[in-house]
Design a protein around this motif. Sequence first.
Motif, PDB file in Angstrom:
ATOM      1  N   UNK A 138       1.788 -22.662  -0.427  1.00 26.92           N
ATOM      2  CA  UNK A 138       0.738 -21.956  -1.171  1.00 26.92           C
ATOM      3  C   UNK A 138       0.649 -20.489  -0.733  1.00 26.92           C
ATOM      4  N   UNK A 139       0.692 -20.287   0.580  1.00 31.41           N
ATOM      5  CA  UNK A 139       0.610 -18.929   1.123  1.00 31.41           C
ATOM      6  C   UNK A 139       1.850 -18.135   0.721  1.00 31.41           C
ATOM      7  N   UNK A 140       2.990 -18.818   0.784  1.00 32.23           N
ATOM      8  CA  UNK A 140       4.242 -18.163   0.418  1.00 32.23           C
ATOM      9  C   UNK A 140       4.215 -17.670  -1.029  1.00 32.23           C
ATOM     10  N   UNK A 141       3.656 -18.495  -1.904  1.00 30.71           N
ATOM     11  CA  UNK A 141       3.540 -18.102  -3.320  1.00 30.71           C
ATOM     12  C   UNK A 141       2.689 -16.848  -3.467  1.00 30.71           C
ATOM     13  N   UNK A 142       1.557 -16.844  -2.767  1.00 31.64           N
ATOM     14  CA  UNK A 142       0.657 -15.690  -2.845  1.00 31.64           C
ATOM     15  C   UNK A 142       1.336 -14.439  -2.280  1.00 31.64           C
ATOM     16  N   UNK A 143       2.072 -14.612  -1.175  1.00 35.66           N
ATOM     17  CA  UNK A 143       2.762 -13.453  -0.585  1.00 35.66           C
ATOM     18  C   UNK A 143       3.807 -12.883  -1.541  1.00 35.66           C
ATOM     19  N   UNK A 144       4.471 -13.765  -2.268  1.00 35.13           N
ATOM     20  CA  UNK A 144       5.453 -13.284  -3.257  1.00 35.13           C
ATOM     21  C   UNK A 144       4.748 -12.501  -4.368  1.00 35.13           C
ATOM     22  N   UNK A 145       3.573 -13.009  -4.775  1.00 32.70           N
ATOM     23  CA  UNK A 145       2.801 -12.296  -5.802  1.00 32.70           C
ATOM     24  C   UNK A 145       2.441 -10.893  -5.307  1.00 32.70           C
ATOM     25  N   UNK A 146       2.042 -10.811  -4.044  1.00 34.18           N
ATOM     26  CA  UNK A 146       1.662  -9.507  -3.489  1.00 34.18           C
ATOM     27  C   UNK A 146       2.864  -8.549  -3.500  1.00 34.18           C
ATOM     28  N   UNK A 147       3.998  -9.042  -3.017  1.00 28.38           N
ATOM     29  CA  UNK A 147       5.184  -8.170  -2.982  1.00 28.38           C
ATOM     30  C   UNK A 147       5.599  -7.742  -4.392  1.00 28.38           C
ATOM     31  N   UNK A 148       5.417  -8.657  -5.351  1.00 31.11           N
ATOM     32  CA  UNK A 148       5.835  -8.360  -6.728  1.00 31.11           C
ATOM     33  C   UNK A 148       4.735  -7.749  -7.585  1.00 31.11           C
ATOM     34  N   UNK A 149       3.579  -7.505  -6.999  1.00 30.14           N
ATOM     35  CA  UNK A 149       2.488  -6.963  -7.818  1.00 30.14           C
ATOM     36  C   UNK A 149       2.918  -5.613  -8.374  1.00 30.14           C
ATOM     37  N   UNK A 150       2.492  -5.317  -9.601  1.00 29.88           N
ATOM     38  CA  UNK A 150       2.890  -4.034 -10.189  1.00 29.88           C
ATOM     39  C   UNK A 150       1.760  -3.026 -10.264  1.00 29.88           C
ATOM     40  N   UNK A 151       0.552  -3.475  -9.906  1.00 30.72           N
ATOM     41  CA  UNK A 151      -0.574  -2.540  -9.824  1.00 30.72           C
ATOM     42  C   UNK A 151      -1.228  -2.733  -8.454  1.00 30.72           C
ATOM     43  N   UNK A 208       7.732  -1.135   1.873  1.00 32.46           N
ATOM     44  CA  UNK A 208       8.698  -1.291   0.789  1.00 32.46           C
ATOM     45  C   UNK A 208       7.977  -1.549  -0.538  1.00 32.46           C
ATOM     46  N   UNK A 209       7.100  -2.541  -0.537  1.00 29.96           N
ATOM     47  CA  UNK A 209       6.464  -2.905  -1.810  1.00 29.96           C
ATOM     48  C   UNK A 209       5.347  -1.922  -2.172  1.00 29.96           C
ATOM     49  N   UNK A 210       4.825  -1.179  -1.207  1.00 30.11           N
ATOM     50  CA  UNK A 210       3.844  -0.123  -1.498  1.00 30.11           C
ATOM     51  C   UNK A 210       4.462   0.922  -2.426  1.00 30.11           C
ATOM     52  N   UNK A 211       5.775   1.107  -2.259  1.00 24.49           N
ATOM     53  CA  UNK A 211       6.435   2.187  -2.999  1.00 24.49           C
ATOM     54  C   UNK A 211       6.991   1.768  -4.356  1.00 24.49           C
ATOM     55  N   UNK A 212       6.914   0.472  -4.658  1.00 21.30           N
ATOM     56  CA  UNK A 212       7.586   0.055  -5.899  1.00 21.30           C
ATOM     57  C   UNK A 212       6.652  -0.411  -7.023  1.00 21.30           C
ATOM     58  N   UNK A 213       5.400   0.019  -6.977  1.00 25.50           N
ATOM     59  CA  UNK A 213       4.445  -0.402  -8.007  1.00 25.50           C
ATOM     60  C   UNK A 213       4.561   0.469  -9.262  1.00 25.50           C
ATOM     61  N   UNK A 214       4.213  -0.117 -10.392  1.00 23.83           N
ATOM     62  CA  UNK A 214       4.120   0.724 -11.598  1.00 23.83           C
ATOM     63  C   UNK A 214       2.920   1.665 -11.473  1.00 23.83           C
ATOM     64  N   UNK A 235       3.966   9.630   1.423  1.00 20.49           N
ATOM     65  CA  UNK A 235       4.799   8.424   1.411  1.00 20.49           C
ATOM     66  C   UNK A 235       5.085   7.908   0.012  1.00 20.49           C
ATOM     67  N   UNK A 236       4.207   8.250  -0.916  1.00 17.68           N
ATOM     68  CA  UNK A 236       4.321   7.666  -2.245  1.00 17.68           C
ATOM     69  C   UNK A 236       3.854   8.682  -3.281  1.00 17.68           C
ATOM     70  N   UNK A 237       4.786   9.164  -4.077  1.00 21.00           N
ATOM     71  CA  UNK A 237       4.458  10.208  -5.051  1.00 21.00           C
ATOM     72  C   UNK A 237       3.960   9.630  -6.367  1.00 21.00           C
ATOM     73  N   UNK A 238       3.950   8.310  -6.439  1.00 18.94           N
ATOM     74  CA  UNK A 238       3.503   7.660  -7.674  1.00 18.94           C
ATOM     75  C   UNK A 238       1.983   7.438  -7.684  1.00 18.94           C
ATOM     76  N   UNK A 239       1.304   8.008  -6.690  1.00 16.88           N
ATOM     77  CA  UNK A 239      -0.139   7.748  -6.531  1.00 16.88           C
ATOM     78  C   UNK A 239      -0.990   8.472  -7.574  1.00 16.88           C
ATOM     79  N   UNK A 240      -1.992   7.743  -8.059  1.00 20.01           N
ATOM     80  CA  UNK A 240      -3.079   8.339  -8.838  1.00 20.01           C
ATOM     81  C   UNK A 240      -4.278   8.387  -7.899  1.00 20.01           C
ATOM     82  N   UNK A 241      -4.767   9.575  -7.616  1.00 18.23           N
ATOM     83  CA  UNK A 241      -5.880   9.722  -6.671  1.00 18.23           C
ATOM     84  C   UNK A 241      -7.200   9.905  -7.408  1.00 18.23           C
TER      85      UNK A 241
END
Length: 255
Positions: A138-151, A208-214, A235-241
Motif C-alpha cells: 500500500x505504501x509502495x503504491x502511494x510512493x509511486x504516485x508521489x514520484x509520478x505526480x504531475x502537479x 529528481x521528481x521535484x524537477x519533473x512535474x508539469x 533548483x527548478x525553473x518550472x516554478x510558479x511562485x
Amino acid sequence: ESMNDVIGLNSLQEELRQVLGIKKVLLIPGSYEKNNSLLKDIGKQASKYFLSVLKDDDIVSIAGGSTMLEFAKSIKCDKKFSSTVVVPARGSVGLDVETQSNNVVAEVSKNIHSTYKLLNIPDELGEESIKTLTQEPEINKTLKLIQNSNVLVFSIGRADEMVKRRKLSDEKAKEIMDKEAIGEAFGHYFNKKGEIVYKLNTVGIDMESFKNKRETIAVFAGRKKAEAFIPISKLNKNIVLVTDEDSARRILELT
Ligand code: G3H
C-alpha cells in the motif's frame, strides 16, 4: 486599486519572473508582515492558479504547513475531479495535526471532489524502517504516485524556524545550521547556492521528481522567507511562485 497599481504589480511580477528565471510570478499587493491576513489572499490566488491548470487524471502532491492549509481551504470548485488523486509530498506525521500534509491532502481532495491517499509515516525514520515500509504494497503504491505526480504544491520555510518547529534535537539543529542551511521545503534543507545540506529521513518526494512535474506551485507569505525561497528557485525553473508584493521586492533586493 487604481489602474497604475495594477500596472505596477504586473511589471513587478514580470521583473521578478525574469530575475529568477522561473515560469510565472503571481503577486498579492501589500506586505504580509504588515497585514497577516494577506496569507489568505495568497492561498486564494494559489488555489485559483491550481484550478486553472488542473486536469482530470492528474496526480497532485501537496506539502504540509500553515500556508498549504490556507491554500487547501480556499479552493472553491464545482467540477468533480473524480479521476484525480491527491497525495502528500512526503511522510509528515509528527507536526501539528492540522497542518501536516495528510490533513492538507484530505482538505484539497474534499474541495476538488477527488480521491486521495495518505501517508502515515513519521518525519524521521531509521534506515531499516524505511526499507521495510517502502516494501509494504500500500505504501509502495502511494510512493509511486508521489514520484509520478504531475502537479506539486508546496511552501517554503526558513531553516532556522523549521529546525525549531520540528523539535529537532539541539545537536541535529546545530548540525543543519552549521552547514549554512537557509531554506526548507518538503523536508529538504538548502543552503544559499541551492545545495541540499540535509534532508529528513523519511519517504516521499526527492529532488529528481521535484524537477519533473508539469506544474510546480510554490507559495509563501512574508519577506522573512524571501532568502529561504531564492535557493529553491535555482533548483527548478518550472516554478510558479505565489507571494506578496513586499516579498517580491525583498527577493529583488537580495538578488
Ligand atoms: O516547509 C515549509 C513549511 O512547511 C512552511 O510552513 O507554511 O507553516 O510557514 P508554514
